[in-house]
Scaffold this motif. Structure first.
Motif, PDB file in Angstrom:
ATOM      1  N   GLY A   1       0.769  -1.232   0.000  1.00  0.00           N
ATOM      2  CA  GLY A   1       0.000   0.000   0.000  1.00  0.00           C
ATOM      3  C   GLY A   1       0.798   1.279   0.000  1.00  0.00           C
ATOM      4  N   GLU A   2       2.073   1.218   0.397  1.00  0.00           N
ATOM      5  CA  GLU A   2       2.817   2.459   0.586  1.00  0.00           C
ATOM      6  C   GLU A   2       4.062   2.592  -0.274  1.00  0.00           C
ATOM      7  N   CYS A   3       4.499   1.513  -0.934  1.00  0.00           N
ATOM      8  CA  CYS A   3       5.783   1.582  -1.643  1.00  0.00           C
ATOM      9  C   CYS A   3       5.732   2.571  -2.809  1.00  0.00           C
ATOM     10  N   GLY A   4       4.558   2.780  -3.418  1.00  0.00           N
ATOM     11  CA  GLY A   4       4.465   3.765  -4.488  1.00  0.00           C
ATOM     12  C   GLY A   4       4.749   5.165  -3.989  1.00  0.00           C
ATOM     13  N   THR A   5       4.191   5.516  -2.837  1.00  0.00           N
ATOM     14  CA  THR A   5       4.408   6.845  -2.260  1.00  0.00           C
ATOM     15  C   THR A   5       5.846   7.017  -1.799  1.00  0.00           C
ATOM     16  N   VAL A   6       6.371   5.996  -1.132  1.00  0.00           N
ATOM     17  CA  VAL A   6       7.736   6.084  -0.596  1.00  0.00           C
ATOM     18  C   VAL A   6       8.750   6.263  -1.721  1.00  0.00           C
ATOM     19  N   GLY A   7       8.566   5.547  -2.820  1.00  0.00           N
ATOM     20  CA  GLY A   7       9.517   5.659  -3.919  1.00  0.00           C
ATOM     21  C   GLY A   7       9.360   6.912  -4.743  1.00  0.00           C
ATOM     22  N   ALA A   8       8.118   7.390  -4.896  1.00  0.00           N
ATOM     23  CA  ALA A   8       7.868   8.506  -5.804  1.00  0.00           C
ATOM     24  C   ALA A   8       8.265   9.854  -5.229  1.00  0.00           C
ATOM     25  N   LEU A   9       8.110  10.039  -3.916  1.00  0.00           N
ATOM     26  CA  LEU A   9       8.428  11.342  -3.335  1.00  0.00           C
ATOM     27  C   LEU A   9       9.865  11.759  -3.645  1.00  0.00           C
ATOM     28  N   PRO A  10      10.871  10.904  -3.392  1.00  0.00           N
ATOM     29  CA  PRO A  10      12.239  11.287  -3.747  1.00  0.00           C
ATOM     30  C   PRO A  10      12.506  11.259  -5.244  1.00  0.00           C
ATOM     31  N   ALA A  11      11.905  10.318  -5.979  1.00  0.00           N
ATOM     32  CA  ALA A  11      12.198  10.223  -7.414  1.00  0.00           C
ATOM     33  C   ALA A  11      11.766  11.487  -8.146  1.00  0.00           C
ATOM     34  N   VAL A  12      10.575  11.983  -7.835  1.00  0.00           N
ATOM     35  CA  VAL A  12      10.086  13.194  -8.501  1.00  0.00           C
ATOM     36  C   VAL A  12      10.943  14.397  -8.119  1.00  0.00           C
ATOM     37  N   MET A  13      11.248  14.542  -6.827  1.00  0.00           N
ATOM     38  CA  MET A  13      12.048  15.700  -6.407  1.00  0.00           C
ATOM     39  C   MET A  13      13.486  15.607  -6.912  1.00  0.00           C
ATOM     40  N   ASN A  14      14.031  14.407  -7.014  1.00  0.00           N
ATOM     41  CA  ASN A  14      15.374  14.261  -7.594  1.00  0.00           C
ATOM     42  C   ASN A  14      15.366  14.662  -9.064  1.00  0.00           C
ATOM     43  N   ALA A  15      14.298  14.313  -9.786  1.00  0.00           N
ATOM     44  CA  ALA A  15      14.216  14.683 -11.194  1.00  0.00           C
ATOM     45  C   ALA A  15      14.135  16.198 -11.359  1.00  0.00           C
ATOM     46  N   ILE A  16      13.329  16.846 -10.536  1.00  0.00           N
ATOM     47  CA  ILE A  16      13.185  18.306 -10.611  1.00  0.00           C
ATOM     48  C   ILE A  16      14.513  18.991 -10.307  1.00  0.00           C
ATOM     49  N   ASN A  17      15.182  18.545  -9.252  1.00  0.00           N
ATOM     50  CA  ASN A  17      16.460  19.163  -8.889  1.00  0.00           C
ATOM     51  C   ASN A  17      17.548  18.870  -9.922  1.00  0.00           C
ATOM     52  N   ASP A  18      17.478  17.702 -10.556  1.00  0.00           N
ATOM     53  CA  ASP A  18      18.432  17.392 -11.619  1.00  0.00           C
ATOM     54  C   ASP A  18      18.245  18.335 -12.800  1.00  0.00           C
ATOM     55  N   ALA A  19      16.996  18.653 -13.133  1.00  0.00           N
ATOM     56  CA  ALA A  19      16.738  19.576 -14.241  1.00  0.00           C
ATOM     57  C   ALA A  19      17.235  20.976 -13.929  1.00  0.00           C
ATOM     58  N   LEU A  20      17.142  21.384 -12.674  1.00  0.00           N
ATOM     59  CA  LEU A  20      17.511  22.749 -12.283  1.00  0.00           C
ATOM     60  C   LEU A  20      18.973  22.890 -11.905  1.00  0.00           C
ATOM     61  N   ALA A  21      19.646  21.782 -11.627  1.00  0.00           N
ATOM     62  CA  ALA A  21      21.024  21.830 -11.143  1.00  0.00           C
ATOM     63  C   ALA A  21      21.970  22.584 -12.074  1.00  0.00           C
ATOM     64  N   PRO A  22      21.899  22.421 -13.415  1.00  0.00           N
ATOM     65  CA  PRO A  22      22.824  23.164 -14.282  1.00  0.00           C
ATOM     66  C   PRO A  22      22.703  24.684 -14.151  1.00  0.00           C
ATOM     67  N   LEU A  23      21.565  25.153 -13.662  1.00  0.00           N
ATOM     68  CA  LEU A  23      21.383  26.596 -13.472  1.00  0.00           C
ATOM     69  C   LEU A  23      21.937  27.072 -12.141  1.00  0.00           C
ATOM     70  N   GLY A  24      22.243  26.120 -11.241  1.00  0.00           N
ATOM     71  CA  GLY A  24      22.777  26.487  -9.937  1.00  0.00           C
ATOM     72  C   GLY A  24      21.851  26.215  -8.769  1.00  0.00           C
ATOM     73  N   VAL A  25      20.705  25.591  -9.020  1.00  0.00           N
ATOM     74  CA  VAL A  25      19.796  25.226  -7.928  1.00  0.00           C
ATOM     75  C   VAL A  25      20.321  23.955  -7.268  1.00  0.00           C
ATOM     76  N   ARG A  26      20.471  24.001  -5.940  1.00  0.00           N
ATOM     77  CA  ARG A  26      21.052  22.853  -5.240  1.00  0.00           C
ATOM     78  C   ARG A  26      19.990  21.967  -4.612  1.00  0.00           C
ATOM     79  N   ASN A  27      19.005  22.555  -3.959  1.00  0.00           N
ATOM     80  CA  ASN A  27      18.053  21.729  -3.213  1.00  0.00           C
ATOM     81  C   ASN A  27      16.712  22.442  -3.122  1.00  0.00           C
TER      82      ASN A  27
END
Length: 780
Positions: free
Chosen positions: A729-755
């Motif tokens: 019941g919970e593995c989808g939520t547990v895995g997606a919260l970091p995966a989505v935020m890691n993807a967003i930060n990866d897209a912004l990292a070349p501009l200088g966004v760290r976290n």
């Protein structure tokens, strides 16, 4: 006629009635002479109640009663409470603030109930509530999670001067400090895990009737844990035997943990029924829910990861403040211990020290919300890993490969004492990377860049320990016609429990699904149970039903032996047929079930009838795990994020129904992405007023916010339960919260966004991009 078995991807047996509007939810309950309740709630986050004047309101048409905190106290009703097993920092028992059903002296959060109006109609109750005159003396409100337990922060409760009602820690501070002292690289960050609302499809509701002749309360309510609710009300509120309270089973339209804790409205509506001598119904309206329901998350965490020069993890330090609101809900203490339970996730981290303090503020209480500790802790360690990989120049996949616990290490005991019984975390990662075409991600980034877009790729490897030791009860009750009713202590809120229980019994007994009925969460039907939560139902409820079925087979085997005039040891049972080994003599299970009610067909030593009960509790929990890969595309001109690709591979052991498991994973991903992208409970920092009090202000994800999900599995059955099941019941939520935020930060990292923190709204993303451009301009 249909026969099911375990692991068949069959469609939900309860779907037809629910999809056709034939379910029975709490709002569908109408009792004779039913009246209606409206709660009057505080408009202030913190204020003394100077006076309450109800005379004018009481004389309005249709009003049956107006009850206040003074009436509640006069009737000597107790506090809405719960068990308090945790400790404070000094080792003393945790502080649980006294929580009456209606307060009479001071309000401590927006939406706290101060009165209830009972009238012939809802409209009449609302009109009367508007005529109640309350004088408040407004007090300063404190809402900040980060500063709640600072010495300078005023106490919310005099008996808890540091605003820290409980504290937990795990691991060794000395070992962690030593690991950090020898580290070649250290990553330190503060993470804000924002507050969210469950917003279940069905808002909460209560219908209650008091029988004065029997001194008995009958309560219909949407809940997860009816037996615990009954115990809490009998022990703490009404102080009467449990047998004088019935909580009846109804369909529940979603919960995610929000309906797990006992709310004040349940005993208050029951008490109101006693006061007016009639049944009383209360329905929580959608806007009311945002100031009345327990909320989720709201943590501020300082976390550090130590690595050697090759990128191997040496240690983790983790300190969390968990905002529990002004009161601790029945289950509100759990996230404080759970967030530090598995801070290293599926990784080898030789030294760990993790601590968490619950903190009190002038906000609504916080309770369980889909993986209340597991999702935040997974988010934090996975973000730390991505930041570390970028800092030291490693590929995010490679740093994970280097540090994942190998399958050969199972069973694995973590430095904080948690045992992982089985799993192949590296295989899950590789399978997800292959399915996601991770190797082609850089080329897709170039294609996006050519269109003026930013593309990011995020991944996660996570665990979420589920179904820890807690008992459940079940009964299988056949009738003389050969049909069976399964009674279980669990409650369903959209998880299709009826389907999995039907599959287990149909498969084991070889009987048609149409002959099986399931009743859940009804204290008048089954004497005792635990309920639903922490992805426990398939594991614990399923095993309990299986064990009751085994008892049925054992008794039926004895009856079949008598009918076939042979010894019990000569009887075999397969596909619903009892046979005499080595012969063609046999009898169908249905015939045996019917014979069980005919004394003439039974030997004298066998009791008439066919019904068995079972209880079961695991000794330890199980470790569902998954790996997710998310790709997002961001428009730098608007800050709008689009999830373009999403892959998830999970291991939940034996899947009782793969179709239902995928549904759970889909919903979990959507729920986590909602928090990552848009969902956020917002309060005004000065007044404590709710700023996100409707769906105009509290954003919810929709189907068009998501791509098609690519879901796969890598099942490794667990030995912690006879079915081999792990919680899904919970593995989808547990895995997606970091995966989505890691993807967003990866897209912004070349501009200088760290976290960038959650929620990554278009406005926040656009402002982060503009800040980076401004810094670059100043630097040049």
């Amino acid at each position: 006629m249909t026969r099911y078995s375990i692991s068949q991807p069959v469609r939900q047996v309860e779907a037809p009635r629910l999809m056709k509007g034939e379910g029975r939810f709490t709002d569908d309950v109408y009792l004779d002479r039913q009246s209606f309740a409206i709660f009057l709630r505080s408009p202030h986050a913190h204020a003394d109640i100077v006076s309450i004047e109800t005379t004018a309101a009481s004389g309005m048409p249709g009003v049956l009663a107006i009850l206040t905190g003074a009436d509640y106290a006069a009737d000597e009703l107790g506090h809405v409470s719960g068990h308090s097993p945790a400790k404070r920092r000094d080792g003393s028992p945790m502080f649980r603030p006294p929580r009456p059903g209606l307060t009479r002296d001071r309000v401590r959060h927006i939406g706290q109930a101060v009165a209830v109006v009972v009238a012939e109609t809802i409209a009449q109750a609302k009109d009367a509530a508007e005529r109640i005159d309350i004088e408040y003396n407004v007090l300063p409100a404190h809402l900040s999670t980060a500063t709640a337990n600072d010495p300078a922060t005023p106490a919310i409760w005099a008996d808890c001067p540091d605003n820290e009602p409980l504290y937990a820690s795990k691991g060794s501070k000395e070992a962690a400090n030593a690991a950090f002292a020898q580290a070649a690289h250290v990553v330190s960050e503060r993470f804000v895990v924002n507050r969210v609302a469950a917003n279940s499809m069905e808002p909460r509701a209560v219908v209650a009737a008091y029988d004065a002749g029997r001194g008995h309360y009958t309560i219909y309510a949407c809940h997860q844990r009816p037996y615990v609710w009954r115990s809490m009300m009998s022990q703490f509120v009404f102080k009467i035997p449990e047998q004088r309270i019935s909580l009846l089973g109804v369909d529940v339209g979603g919960s995610y943990g929000m309906k797990g804790s006992l709310y004040i409205e349940v005993p208050v509506v029951a008490w109101a029924s006693k006061k007016v001598g009639r049944p009383v119904k209360w329905n929580c309206e959608r806007s009311e829910a945002l100031v009345a329901d327990d909320q989720g998350r709201d943590m501020v965490v300082d976390a550090e990861l130590a690595l050697d020069s090759a990128g191997t993890f040496l240690g983790v330090r983790f300190s969390s403040r968990n905002n529990v609101g002004a009161y601790i809900s029945m289950l509100g203490f759990l996230s404080t211990g759970n967030i530090i339970r598995d801070v290293a996730g599926p990784y080898v981290a030789p030294a760990i020290f993790a601590e968490a303090a619950a903190v009190l503020t002038n906000t609504l209480p916080v309770s369980n919300y889909r993986a209340p500790g597991g999702a935040p802790s997974a988010y934090i360690i996975e973000r730390l890993i991505d930041i570390a990989a970028r800092d030291i120049g490693m590929d995010p996949a490679d740093i994970r490969r280097r540090n994942l616990i190998p399958a050969s290490a199972m069973p694995y005991k973590s430095p904080v004492g948690e045992v992982y019984d089985c799993g192949d975390f590296p295989a899950i990662l590789e399978k997800s990377l292959q399915r996601a075409d991770y190797a082609g991600a850089e080329e897709r980034k170039k294609i996006s860049a050519a269109r003026g877009m930013l593309r990011g790729v995020g991944m996660s490897c996570t665990i979420d320990p589920s179904a820890g030791p807690s008992p459940e009860a079940a009964e299988l009750r056949f009738d003389p016609g050969g049909d069976v009713t399964i009674l279980v202590g669990s409650t369903a809120g959209g998880q299709s429990h009826e389907t999995i229980y039907t599959q287990i019994v149909s498969g084991m007994l070889g009987i048609e699904a149409e002959s099986i009925r399931v009743i859940e969460g009804d204290t008048d039907k089954l004497s005792w149970g635990t309920g639903t939560g922490a992805a426990r139902t398939a594991t614990i409820g399923g095993t309990t039903v299986m064990k009751a079925t085994e008892k049925i087979i054992a008794k039926a085997r004895r009856i079949a032996a008598h009918m076939l005039e042979t010894g019990v040891d000569d009887i075999t049972f397969e596909q619903g047929v009892f046979s005499v080994a080595g012969t063609d003599r046999s009898v169908l299970f249905g015939d045996v079930a019917r014979a069980a009610f005919n004394p003439a067909r039974l030997p004298p030593e066998i009791e008439i009838g066919l019904y068995e009960t079972a209880t079961w509790s695991p000794v330890v929990g199980n470790i569902p795990n998954s790996s997710h890969v998310c790709e997002v595309e961001i428009d730098p001109e608007t800050g709008i994020i689009r999830i373009d690709r999403y892959t998830a591979v999970h291991d939940v052991g034996v899947e009782l129904n793969p179709l239902l498991v995928e549904g759970q994973v889909h919903g979990g991903i959507a729920q986590a992405a909602g928090q990552a992208l848009m969902e956020n409970i917002a309060y005004d920092a000065d007044s404590g007023q709710m700023l996100s009090g409707s769906f105009m202000d509290y954003a919810m994800p929709r189907a068009d916010d998501f791509p098609m999900f690519d879901i796969d599995r890598n099942p490794i059955p667990t030995k912690t339960n006879p079915l081999g099941v792990k919680g899904a019941g919970e593995c989808g939520t547990v895995g997606a919260l970091p995966a989505v935020m890691n993807a967003i930060n990866d897209a912004l990292a070349p501009l200088g966004v760290r976290n960038l923190s959650m929620p990554a709204t278009p406005d926040k993303v656009w402002r982060a991009i503009q800040d980076c451009k401004a810094r670059e301009s100043r630097a040049s």
